[in-house]
Design an enzyme around this catalytic site. Structure first.
Site, PDB file in Angstrom:
ATOM      1  N   GLY A 105       0.811  -1.205   0.000  1.00 24.08           N
ATOM      2  CA  GLY A 105       0.000   0.000   0.000  1.00 24.08           C
ATOM      3  C   GLY A 105       0.845   1.256   0.000  1.00 24.08           C
ATOM      4  O   GLY A 105       2.011   1.261   0.411  1.00 24.08           O
ATOM      5  N   ALA A 106       0.236   2.346  -0.473  1.00 22.47           N
ATOM      6  CA  ALA A 106       0.905   3.652  -0.460  1.00 22.47           C
ATOM      7  C   ALA A 106      -0.049   4.675   0.123  1.00 22.47           C
ATOM      8  O   ALA A 106      -0.219   5.774  -0.407  1.00 22.47           O
ATOM      9  CB  ALA A 106       1.344   4.053  -1.865  1.00 22.47           C
ATOM     10  N   GLY A 107      -0.690   4.274   1.227  1.00 23.47           N
ATOM     11  CA  GLY A 107      -1.516   5.212   1.975  1.00 23.47           C
ATOM     12  C   GLY A 107      -0.641   6.101   2.828  1.00 23.47           C
ATOM     13  O   GLY A 107       0.549   6.287   2.558  1.00 23.47           O
TER      14      GLY A 107
ATOM     15  N   GLY B 230       2.259   3.622   4.650  1.00 21.84           N
ATOM     16  CA  GLY B 230       3.155   3.016   3.673  1.00 21.84           C
ATOM     17  C   GLY B 230       3.751   4.030   2.726  1.00 21.84           C
ATOM     18  O   GLY B 230       4.932   3.942   2.361  1.00 21.84           O
TER      19      GLY B 230
ATOM     20  N   ASN C 117      -1.543  -1.708  14.824  1.00 18.57           N
ATOM     21  CA  ASN C 117      -1.631  -1.561  16.272  1.00 18.57           C
ATOM     22  C   ASN C 117      -2.198  -2.824  16.915  1.00 18.57           C
ATOM     23  O   ASN C 117      -2.885  -3.607  16.272  1.00 18.57           O
ATOM     24  CB  ASN C 117      -2.511  -0.361  16.628  1.00 18.57           C
ATOM     25  CG  ASN C 117      -1.869   0.951  16.219  1.00 18.57           C
ATOM     26  OD1 ASN C 117      -0.690   1.175  16.467  1.00 18.57           O
ATOM     27  ND2 ASN C 117      -2.644   1.812  15.585  1.00 18.57           N
TER      28      ASN C 117
ATOM     29  N   LYS D   1       2.540   1.166  23.205  1.00 19.54           N
ATOM     30  CA  LYS D   1       1.798   1.949  22.221  1.00 19.54           C
ATOM     31  C   LYS D   1       0.327   1.544  22.224  1.00 19.54           C
ATOM     32  O   LYS D   1      -0.560   2.389  22.072  1.00 19.54           O
ATOM     33  CB  LYS D   1       2.387   1.757  20.812  1.00 19.54           C
ATOM     34  CG  LYS D   1       1.679   2.675  19.799  1.00 19.54           C
ATOM     35  CD  LYS D   1       2.076   2.449  18.376  1.00 19.54           C
ATOM     36  CE  LYS D   1       1.265   3.388  17.472  1.00 19.54           C
ATOM     37  NZ  LYS D   1       1.490   3.136  16.034  1.00 19.54           N
TER      38      LYS D   1
ATOM     39  N   GLU E  76     -11.518  -0.369  13.537  1.00 18.17           N
ATOM     40  CA  GLU E  76     -10.764  -1.487  14.106  1.00 18.17           C
ATOM     41  C   GLU E  76     -11.171  -1.748  15.562  1.00 18.17           C
ATOM     42  O   GLU E  76     -10.338  -1.940  16.436  1.00 18.17           O
ATOM     43  CB  GLU E  76      -9.261  -1.201  14.028  1.00 18.17           C
ATOM     44  CG  GLU E  76      -8.735  -1.046  12.615  1.00 18.17           C
ATOM     45  CD  GLU E  76      -7.270  -0.676  12.587  1.00 18.17           C
ATOM     46  OE1 GLU E  76      -6.460  -1.444  12.027  1.00 18.17           O
ATOM     47  OE2 GLU E  76      -6.922   0.390  13.126  1.00 18.17           O
TER      48      GLU E  76
END
Length: 311
Positions: free
Chosen positions: A7-9, A12, A103, A186, A268
């Site tokens: 992905g290139a969101g 990424g 996460n 985190k 999520e």
């Protein structure tokens, strides 16, 4: 090292773009729509740490993967993981390392079941970034960290190779010998932030100014108690940082899950909040976290009902 970035969101696109900028061998695994967009606009990053424009970044689609890569960086949403694993499976060879930046913890188990635990690294990204309407990555703060490590804490040859590659990129790459602890800490922060901002439908600052500091601290306490129950008690510095972030009266911060709710998107809920609750079974029963989870599941139920076609 040959990197395949899934992905290139926002995630990424940022870390993959910085690796390309540093001269690393990076290919993006893209869906057709994003591939067509990048073919036209290139990969654009707007950042306080320096803008970047990469015309026609190397990319493939799932059916075009010709063989294994050294590292596969995965930054998808948790609810897309099953389909994502299927898409990059041809890129996983005997020596491939999979570096997920999701996460929570459940994705580690799912990746290990699909590819074998020996292929899976722990990882986390610390960055606030979004895609704008034109498809550019907008980095919203000075923070841009990527922490990674072997699940057993060892310093393996592939860790040294990763460290050398990431050190050249314009972000803060950190090799950890205790990555599970880092990920749990985190998770405590992310679950607390998501629970309070989604439940109250407000920014951190709005919640604090309305008298909700005790809610913020209560969320941190409940999430930290679950981490402790699982053998990963957050370190004092991590708790202090979480409280500082989530009780700042001037903060405009909201969790990404809140932004997803605001635009009517999938969330999520199970991966970030529900799985945390499940791992707390047998310990002290949380109350705020359970209310927040019920709120998230109610949103999912309403969204599913409203998306069904009328009979």
């Amino acid at each position: 090292m040959r990197f395949l970035v899934v992905g290139a969101g926002a995630l990424g696109g940022y870390f993959g773009g910085r690796l390309l900028e540093a001269g690393e061998d990076v290919t993006f695994l893209l869906r057709p729509r994003r591939a067509a967009q990048l073919a036209t606009t290139g990969l654009v990053i707007r950042s306080p740490r320096g803008d970047l424009a990469l015309p026609s970044p190397p990319s493939v689609q799932a059916e075009q993967i010709g063989g294994p890569y050294d590292v596969v960086i995965v930054g998808c949403k948790a609810y897309d993981l099953a389909d994502t694993m299927k898409s990059f499976a041809p890129a996983v060879g005997p020596d491939t390392a999979i570096l997920p930046l999701l996460n929570g913890m459940r994705h580690l188990e799912e990746l290990a079941r699909r590819f074998g635990r020996e292929h899976v690294l722990g990882g986390l990204g610390m960055i606030s970034a979004v895609l704008d309407d034109a498809g550019a990555v907008r980095h919203l703060s000075d923070v841009h960290g990527l922490t990674y490590g072997e699940l057993d804490g060892s310093r393996s040859p592939r860790m040294y190779a990763l460290e050398a590659a990431l050190a050249k990129a314009r972000f803060d790459g950190v090799a950890s010998d205790n990555i599970l602890q880092d990920m749990w800490e985190k998770w405590v922060l992310i679950a607390s932030a998501a629970s309070m901002t989604c439940l109250m439908r407000a920014t951190v600052g709005d919640i604090v100014r309305s008298g909700g500091t005790d809610i913020a601290n209560g969320m941190v306490d409940e999430c930290a108690a679950i981490a402790r129950h699982n053998g990963f008690a957050p370190r004092a510095m991590a708790i202090e940082r979480a409280r500082e972030i989530l009780t700042a009266a001037d903060s405009m911060m909201t969790a990404s899950m809140f932004k997803d709710i605001e635009r009517g998107a999938p969330i999520e809920a199970d991966h970030i909040v529900g799985d945390l609750l499940r791992r707390g079974e047998g310990g002290k029963t949380p109350s705020l976290l359970r209310v927040a989870y019920a709120h998230l599941k109610a949103y999912e139920s309403r969204r599913a009902r409203e998306s069904r076609p009328a009979s």
